[in-house]
Each structure stands twice: as C-alpha cells, then as structure tokens.
Design an enzyme around this catalytic site. Structure first.
Site, mmCIF file in Angstrom:
data_model
loop_
_atom_site.group_PDB
_atom_site.id
_atom_site.type_symbol
_atom_site.label_atom_id
_atom_site.label_comp_id
_atom_site.label_asym_id
_atom_site.label_seq_id
_atom_site.Cartn_x
_atom_site.Cartn_y
_atom_site.Cartn_z
ATOM 1 N N ARG A 20 7.565 30.702 79.351
ATOM 2 C CA ARG A 20 6.296 30.507 78.843
ATOM 3 C C ARG A 20 5.068 31.364 79.213
ATOM 4 N NH1 ARG A 20 5.363 24.570 78.371
ATOM 5 N NH2 ARG A 20 6.144 24.837 80.327
ATOM 6 N N ASN A 38 8.455 25.403 74.907
ATOM 7 C CA ASN A 38 9.780 24.893 75.225
ATOM 8 C C ASN A 38 10.166 24.166 73.979
ATOM 9 O OD1 ASN A 38 9.860 26.496 77.541
ATOM 10 N ND2 ASN A 38 9.478 24.608 78.793
#
Length: 99
Positions: A20, A38
């Site tokens: 991320r 996520n």
C-alpha cells in the site's frame, strides 16, 4: 490528454510487505489521484485516476510491486468519480482503512 479512472485489484502476497505504501508513493510521484486499501480477502485494491499513459504505466508497475511482494494477478476495471470520491477530503491520494 484523456483522463481515465481505473479500479485495480492486486492478488498474491501483497499484504504485510509495504505494498500500500509503495503504491501510494509511486502513484503520487506520478501525479495520479486516487486511493489504495487492503481487503480482508488478502488483496490490495486501488483506484487510479489521471492521464491514460500514466495510469497504464502504474498498472504495469502493480504487476511487480515492492521487492517483498509476490504478485499473482492484477485485475483492472473501468471506474468512475463515485469510487474516486472515497479518498480522504483534501487529499489527492489516500491510504484507506481495510474493508
């Protein structure tokens, strides 16, 4: 230049490896708008908005990801302003909570 919005889902070993943060940093450096988060199923989901060549290059980079990631699949779908609007107010690119 044509602006596009794409929703991208990345599968494989992509959580717990800095994916991320890597995606957000890479997208911001490329001048893209959007967000990343996520998902509970172990995937990473992102929305990327910008010029077509830059979005295309970012999607190609998602196939590699950061060095610790092991990407198995990258699914790409057309997206719209409603998905893009999920980013945090005032931010060009956000890291969102898990869903």
């Amino acid at each position: 230049m044509t602006e596009i919005i794409r929703q991208v889902t990345i599968r494989g070993r992509v959580q717990g490896v800095g994916y991320r943060a890597w995606l957000a940093m890479t997208a911001q450096a490329s001048g893209l708008d959007g967000w990343v988060r996520n998902r509970r199923d172990g995937s990473v989901e992102a929305v990327l908005a910008g010029s077509e060549p830059i979005v295309r290059d970012m999607i190609a980079a998602c196939h590699r990801g950061p060095s610790a990631a092991r990407v198995e699949a990258v699914l790409v779908e057309d997206a719209g302003a409603i998905l893009l609007a999920q980013r945090a107010p005032g931010e060009r690119f956000s890291i969102l909570p898990i869903v």
